[in-house]
Design a protein around this motif. Structure first.
Motif, PDB file in Angstrom:
ATOM      1  N   LYS A   1      -4.778  -8.743  20.800  1.00 22.26           N
ATOM      2  CA  LYS A   1      -6.025  -8.001  20.643  1.00 22.26           C
ATOM      3  C   LYS A   1      -5.845  -6.505  20.460  1.00 22.26           C
ATOM      4  O   LYS A   1      -6.666  -5.836  19.829  1.00 22.26           O
ATOM      5  CB  LYS A   1      -6.934  -8.268  21.849  1.00 22.26           C
ATOM      6  N   SER A   2      -4.775  -5.955  21.000  1.00 21.38           N
ATOM      7  CA  SER A   2      -4.611  -4.507  20.870  1.00 21.38           C
ATOM      8  C   SER A   2      -4.048  -4.123  19.500  1.00 21.38           C
ATOM      9  O   SER A   2      -3.934  -2.952  19.181  1.00 21.38           O
ATOM     10  CB  SER A   2      -3.687  -3.994  21.969  1.00 21.38           C
ATOM     11  N   TRP A   3      -3.677  -5.102  18.713  1.00 17.91           N
ATOM     12  CA  TRP A   3      -3.082  -4.813  17.419  1.00 17.91           C
ATOM     13  C   TRP A   3      -4.130  -4.617  16.321  1.00 17.91           C
ATOM     14  O   TRP A   3      -5.158  -5.289  16.298  1.00 17.91           O
ATOM     15  CB  TRP A   3      -2.168  -5.970  16.985  1.00 17.91           C
ATOM     16  N   SER A   4      -3.829  -3.737  15.417  1.00 19.08           N
ATOM     17  CA  SER A   4      -4.611  -3.627  14.183  1.00 19.08           C
ATOM     18  C   SER A   4      -4.246  -4.810  13.286  1.00 19.08           C
ATOM     19  O   SER A   4      -3.274  -5.534  13.548  1.00 19.08           O
ATOM     20  CB  SER A   4      -4.273  -2.319  13.468  1.00 19.08           C
ATOM     21  N   LEU A   5      -4.996  -4.987  12.220  1.00 18.87           N
ATOM     22  CA  LEU A   5      -4.657  -6.061  11.286  1.00 18.87           C
ATOM     23  C   LEU A   5      -3.269  -5.809  10.673  1.00 18.87           C
ATOM     24  O   LEU A   5      -2.471  -6.742  10.516  1.00 18.87           O
ATOM     25  CB  LEU A   5      -5.710  -6.195  10.181  1.00 18.87           C
ATOM     26  N   GLU A   6      -2.975  -4.546  10.365  1.00 23.69           N
ATOM     27  CA  GLU A   6      -1.654  -4.218   9.805  1.00 23.69           C
ATOM     28  C   GLU A   6      -0.546  -4.676  10.754  1.00 23.69           C
ATOM     29  O   GLU A   6       0.437  -5.289  10.327  1.00 23.69           O
ATOM     30  CB  GLU A   6      -1.519  -2.699   9.577  1.00 23.69           C
ATOM     31  N   GLN A   7      -0.725  -4.371  12.048  1.00 15.15           N
ATOM     32  CA  GLN A   7       0.297  -4.768  13.027  1.00 15.15           C
ATOM     33  C   GLN A   7       0.395  -6.291  13.153  1.00 15.15           C
ATOM     34  O   GLN A   7       1.485  -6.841  13.286  1.00 15.15           O
ATOM     35  CB  GLN A   7      -0.034  -4.153  14.396  1.00 15.15           C
ATOM     36  N   ALA A   8      -0.767  -6.957  13.129  1.00 16.44           N
ATOM     37  CA  ALA A   8      -0.758  -8.422  13.268  1.00 16.44           C
ATOM     38  C   ALA A   8      -0.064  -9.076  12.070  1.00 16.44           C
ATOM     39  O   ALA A   8       0.721 -10.023  12.230  1.00 16.44           O
ATOM     40  CB  ALA A   8      -2.186  -8.952  13.420  1.00 16.44           C
ATOM     41  N   VAL A   9      -0.352  -8.573  10.870  1.00 21.73           N
ATOM     42  CA  VAL A   9       0.286  -9.120   9.670  1.00 21.73           C
ATOM     43  C   VAL A   9       1.802  -8.901   9.742  1.00 21.73           C
ATOM     44  O   VAL A   9       2.594  -9.824   9.508  1.00 21.73           O
ATOM     45  CB  VAL A   9      -0.306  -8.468   8.399  1.00 21.73           C
ATOM     46  N   ALA A  10       2.182  -7.690  10.116  1.00 21.43           N
ATOM     47  CA  ALA A  10       3.619  -7.396  10.218  1.00 21.43           C
ATOM     48  C   ALA A  10       4.260  -8.251  11.310  1.00 21.43           C
ATOM     49  O   ALA A  10       5.376  -8.758  11.146  1.00 21.43           O
ATOM     50  CB  ALA A  10       3.816  -5.904  10.508  1.00 21.43           C
ATOM     51  N   GLY A  11       3.562  -8.428  12.419  1.00 20.12           N
ATOM     52  CA  GLY A  11       4.091  -9.232  13.526  1.00 20.12           C
ATOM     53  C   GLY A  11       4.314 -10.676  13.117  1.00 20.12           C
ATOM     54  O   GLY A  11       5.347 -11.270  13.443  1.00 20.12           O
ATOM     55  N   CYS A  12       3.354 -11.244  12.401  1.00 21.46           N
ATOM     56  CA  CYS A  12       3.502 -12.638  11.944  1.00 21.46           C
ATOM     57  C   CYS A  12       4.677 -12.758  10.980  1.00 21.46           C
ATOM     58  O   CYS A  12       5.491 -13.687  11.094  1.00 21.46           O
ATOM     59  CB  CYS A  12       2.228 -13.103  11.248  1.00 21.46           C
ATOM     60  N   ALA A  13       4.752 -11.829  10.048  1.00 17.68           N
ATOM     61  CA  ALA A  13       5.836 -11.875   9.064  1.00 17.68           C
ATOM     62  C   ALA A  13       7.188 -11.780   9.772  1.00 17.68           C
ATOM     63  O   ALA A  13       8.110 -12.554   9.502  1.00 17.68           O
ATOM     64  CB  ALA A  13       5.667 -10.739   8.057  1.00 17.68           C
ATOM     65  N   ARG A  14       7.282 -10.842  10.711  1.00 14.52           N
ATOM     66  CA  ARG A  14       8.529 -10.618  11.451  1.00 14.52           C
ATOM     67  C   ARG A  14       8.915 -11.873  12.248  1.00 14.52           C
ATOM     68  O   ARG A  14      10.093 -12.211  12.383  1.00 14.52           O
ATOM     69  CB  ARG A  14       8.306  -9.440  12.400  1.00 14.52           C
TER      70      ARG A  14
ATOM     71  N   ARG B   1     -13.281 -10.270  12.405  1.00 15.34           N
ATOM     72  CA  ARG B   1     -13.921  -9.383  11.436  1.00 15.34           C
ATOM     73  C   ARG B   1     -13.795  -7.905  11.821  1.00 15.34           C
ATOM     74  O   ARG B   1     -13.745  -7.046  10.937  1.00 15.34           O
ATOM     75  CB  ARG B   1     -15.413  -9.739  11.292  1.00 15.34           C
ATOM     76  N   ASP B   2     -13.751  -7.604  13.102  1.00 15.58           N
ATOM     77  CA  ASP B   2     -13.731  -6.191  13.485  1.00 15.58           C
ATOM     78  C   ASP B   2     -12.467  -5.493  12.959  1.00 15.58           C
ATOM     79  O   ASP B   2     -12.543  -4.422  12.351  1.00 15.58           O
ATOM     80  CB  ASP B   2     -13.893  -6.019  14.999  1.00 15.58           C
ATOM     81  N   ILE B   3     -11.309  -6.133  13.136  1.00 10.48           N
ATOM     82  CA  ILE B   3     -10.099  -5.458  12.659  1.00 10.48           C
ATOM     83  C   ILE B   3      -9.956  -5.590  11.146  1.00 10.48           C
ATOM     84  O   ILE B   3      -9.325  -4.748  10.504  1.00 10.48           O
ATOM     85  CB  ILE B   3      -8.813  -5.917  13.393  1.00 10.48           C
ATOM     86  N   LEU B   4     -10.564  -6.634  10.592  1.00  7.02           N
ATOM     87  CA  LEU B   4     -10.579  -6.756   9.127  1.00  7.02           C
ATOM     88  C   LEU B   4     -11.337  -5.576   8.520  1.00  7.02           C
ATOM     89  O   LEU B   4     -10.878  -4.936   7.556  1.00  7.02           O
ATOM     90  CB  LEU B   4     -11.244  -8.075   8.733  1.00  7.02           C
ATOM     91  N   GLN B   5     -12.479  -5.278   9.099  1.00 12.07           N
ATOM     92  CA  GLN B   5     -13.304  -4.174   8.571  1.00 12.07           C
ATOM     93  C   GLN B   5     -12.651  -2.821   8.827  1.00 12.07           C
ATOM     94  O   GLN B   5     -12.737  -1.916   8.006  1.00 12.07           O
ATOM     95  CB  GLN B   5     -14.716  -4.253   9.173  1.00 12.07           C
ATOM     96  N   GLU B   6     -11.996  -2.692   9.979  1.00 13.69           N
ATOM     97  CA  GLU B   6     -11.274  -1.437  10.256  1.00 13.69           C
ATOM     98  C   GLU B   6     -10.209  -1.185   9.196  1.00 13.69           C
ATOM     99  O   GLU B   6      -9.975  -0.055   8.772  1.00 13.69           O
ATOM    100  CB  GLU B   6     -10.612  -1.496  11.632  1.00 13.69           C
ATOM    101  N   CYS B   7      -9.559  -2.264   8.803  1.00 13.72           N
ATOM    102  CA  CYS B   7      -8.484  -2.150   7.811  1.00 13.72           C
ATOM    103  C   CYS B   7      -9.066  -1.901   6.415  1.00 13.72           C
ATOM    104  O   CYS B   7      -8.446  -1.227   5.580  1.00 13.72           O
ATOM    105  CB  CYS B   7      -7.663  -3.443   7.824  1.00 13.72           C
ATOM    106  N   GLY B   8     -10.269  -2.424   6.214  1.00 10.55           N
ATOM    107  CA  GLY B   8     -10.837  -2.437   4.859  1.00 10.55           C
ATOM    108  C   GLY B   8     -10.504  -3.789   4.231  1.00 10.55           C
ATOM    109  O   GLY B   8      -9.332  -4.189   4.203  1.00 10.55           O
TER     110      GLY B   8
END
Lengths: 291, 291
Positions: free
Chosen positions: A19-32, A42-49
């Motif tokens: 929950k503390s991660w931004s979408l960018e961090q979550a995407v990078a975390g999954c990839a890693r 939706r909240d972090i999706l909208q924050e990211c754009g």
């Protein structure tokens, strides 16, 4: 039952789990971590754009199992219900933009001041029906998620898979269900509903139930017993879920607000343990700690 | 629907509603208030002494709708299950001694350390079956009370009227159900289960649901919305309950442990208000305040 102990193919991370991660961090975390799918909120999706998020997710070659969440159809007046429909159509657009397999719907509770449960059920049915044409044309399936009955008044008046399945039957093509073990594990009717003809399981959420929330009058509150999701897991394993697995948010829901992920992992049932083990092997302990 | 606004014939006081009172005080309070029936709990019955309690109740000409409670059949080992059966047989004897119409059964949750929900269901069924011959010969009906699903792990793994009805069908003569609106109001299947052929409603408990217990992670917790028991009340009014009405314990269950009976009365739904109004007119505000 599938052997899930090594296979990450069916594992997705619900961003509420990190929950503390931004979408960018979550995407990078999954990839890693080698986890092939994600279920963003939706909240972090909208924050990211949304456009940028779609690019990030595509570049990381992640599958989007579902977008969390639409719904909340119930309101005290027509304006409120119309606003909910508008918001749900926007959610459908966001889901389509990131290629989500489905949009999770949480029904909404009793409108403020209302005690009309049947009326609220009708508002939910009518709300989904109103959004459905837009969802169909956008190619986004709507996944009705029954929530635990303790949320019936204030958050979601669809509380059993039977009710969600009935709604699917009534509404037709383009609607299915999301099953979160935390919400439905207690129901002896669950295996029958999972196996019910025409049931379309769009998303499955792995959670443990670590005890009831605080019931102040009861000395039995929060004994911390980890009961299981075995019933639903066993039932689900006999079906083919059409989407991936969104990861647990159970710790976040525990009494007192303190999450103890280690204990959560340790007390996972035999049915959920493979998922938790995979998260651990994938190095996602750290994420869970950030609740 | 019956006009319950003036008629106390169908009103009973569950002694948990006047929790600080001894059985002597509760009996005197009912007699003073013109309430014709009582539903005592075993703890204050035993404090009073069963034979003396039987005399007091008889002298006050009170009907005993039910004795609360037996059950808790689930246990981790054979010795635990046997002890539960012994205790239930004693509860049957106590119920018979005070002329109770039924003995309320709360199922019991998952045994310590167990995640075997189906196994717990089986223990409950076997436990009731084992007590049933003794109950039949004592003339005490067993009333299975489904509790809210949030209690499934730690207190009662029978959480729907459908499940309780199924147990009745399986066990036969001498078993019925107790319906507590607090526990079952949320279920859209409720009217169908109340009307189900052969359903034998032995006790009906009037409660309001004033919001969910504290769920630490959710800002939606305890909004204090008073949702209603209208569904079950409406359904029940079409049936003939064979026993009286046990009064609300909802205030005691509210988040934070603070009971606000005035608010509880004020927020009662149209379906439950007649009962609360009768309590008030009967001068039982004071009792409710003693939570």
């Amino acid at each position: 039952m599938r052997d899930l102990s090594r296979d990450r193919e069916w594992l997705a991370i619900n961003t509420a789990t990190v929950k503390s991660w931004s979408l960018e961090q979550a995407v990078a975390g999954c990839a890693r971590a080698g986890i092939p799918a994600i279920a963003p909120w939706r909240d972090i999706l909208q924050e990211c754009g949304v456009a940028r998020a779609a690019r990030l997710i595509r570049d990381a070659r992640l599958t989007v199992t579902c977008l969390c969440r639409g719904g909340m159809f119930t309101a005290a007046d027509e304006a409120g219900r119309r606003a909910a429909l508008d918001d749900n159509r926007r959610a459908v657009d966001e889901a389509a933009a990131i290629g989500a397999g489905s949009l999770i719907l949480v029904a909404g509770g009793l409108p403020a001041g209302s005690k009309d449960l049947a009326g609220a059920h009708g508002q939910v049915r009518d709300g989904i029906a109103a959004v459905l044409p837009h969802a169909r044309s956008a190619g986004v399936a709507l996944a009705i998620e029954p929530l635990h009955p303790m949320t019936a008044a204030d958050r979601a008046c669809v509380n059993t898979l039977a009710h969600a399945n009935d709604l699917c039957d009534a509404l037709g093509e383009g609607v299915g269900v999301a099953i979160d073990a935390y919400h439905v594990w207690w129901n002896p009717d669950l295996p029958r509903q999972v196996a019910r003809r025409g049931t379309r399981i769009l998303s499955y959420h792995v959670c443990d139930w670590l005890g009831p929330p605080a019931i102040s009058s009861s000395t039995a509150a929060c004994r911390g017993t980890a009961s299981s999701t075995c019933a639903v897991c066993a039932a689900w394993s006999r079906t083919r879920a059409t989407a991936g697995i969104a990861m647990s948010r159970s710790s976040r829901r525990r009494t007192g607000g303190s999450a103890i992920p280690t204990r959560s992992f340790a007390s996972a049932s035999s049915a959920t343990r493979p998922w938790f083990d995979q998260m651990r092997r994938a190095g996602l302990d750290a994420c869970a700690d950030q609740y």
